[in-house]
Design a protein around this motif. Sequence first.
Motif, PDB file in Angstrom:
ATOM      1  N   LYS A  28      42.075 -31.274  28.058  1.00 58.01           N
ATOM      2  CA  LYS A  28      42.259 -29.857  27.381  1.00 58.01           C
ATOM      3  C   LYS A  28      41.359 -28.996  27.697  1.00 58.01           C
ATOM      4  O   LYS A  28      41.679 -28.133  28.033  1.00 58.01           O
ATOM      5  CB  LYS A  28      41.598 -30.214  25.318  1.00 58.01           C
ATOM      6  CG  LYS A  28      42.322 -29.238  24.758  1.00 58.01           C
ATOM      7  CD  LYS A  28      41.344 -29.366  23.308  1.00 58.01           C
ATOM      8  CE  LYS A  28      42.541 -29.156  22.406  1.00 58.01           C
ATOM      9  NZ  LYS A  28      43.459 -29.402  21.527  1.00 58.01           N
ATOM     10  N   LEU A  58      46.247 -34.014  22.293  1.00 57.31           N
ATOM     11  CA  LEU A  58      46.780 -32.251  22.920  1.00 57.31           C
ATOM     12  C   LEU A  58      47.269 -31.924  22.119  1.00 57.31           C
ATOM     13  O   LEU A  58      46.697 -30.526  21.809  1.00 57.31           O
ATOM     14  CB  LEU A  58      47.135 -32.263  24.718  1.00 57.31           C
ATOM     15  CG  LEU A  58      45.996 -33.130  25.453  1.00 57.31           C
ATOM     16  CD1 LEU A  58      46.574 -32.852  26.780  1.00 57.31           C
ATOM     17  CD2 LEU A  58      44.941 -32.499  25.806  1.00 57.31           C
ATOM     18  N   ASP A  60      49.890 -28.849  21.901  1.00 54.29           N
ATOM     19  CA  ASP A  60      49.760 -27.807  22.356  1.00 54.29           C
ATOM     20  C   ASP A  60      50.986 -27.337  22.292  1.00 54.29           C
ATOM     21  O   ASP A  60      52.189 -27.985  22.265  1.00 54.29           O
ATOM     22  CB  ASP A  60      49.543 -27.416  23.490  1.00 54.29           C
ATOM     23  CG  ASP A  60      49.790 -26.375  24.058  1.00 54.29           C
ATOM     24  OD1 ASP A  60      49.876 -25.235  23.375  1.00 54.29           O
ATOM     25  OD2 ASP A  60      48.762 -25.676  24.935  1.00 54.29           O
TER      26      ASP A  60
END
Length: 69
Positions: A28, A58, A60
């Motif tokens: 990250k 993560l 995202d």
Amino acid sequence: MAHDPSHSWFHRGFRTGETFSALTAALKAEIELVQPRDVVMLGSSMGAYAAIRAGVELGDEERGHLALL
């Protein structure tokens, strides 16, 4: 490249003693530094598990795409 010599599907961490969470935190930080347009995680068998887990951790939504092959 992640490697799990204990074949525990990364539940015991890595050879270096790091945890999976430490790996995703490092990823990250690198992603925030580099600001890539897309992030792709690849792996086969146990590596595919690690790739999927890292992608989920993560999380995202702006750049994240999950592809299962």
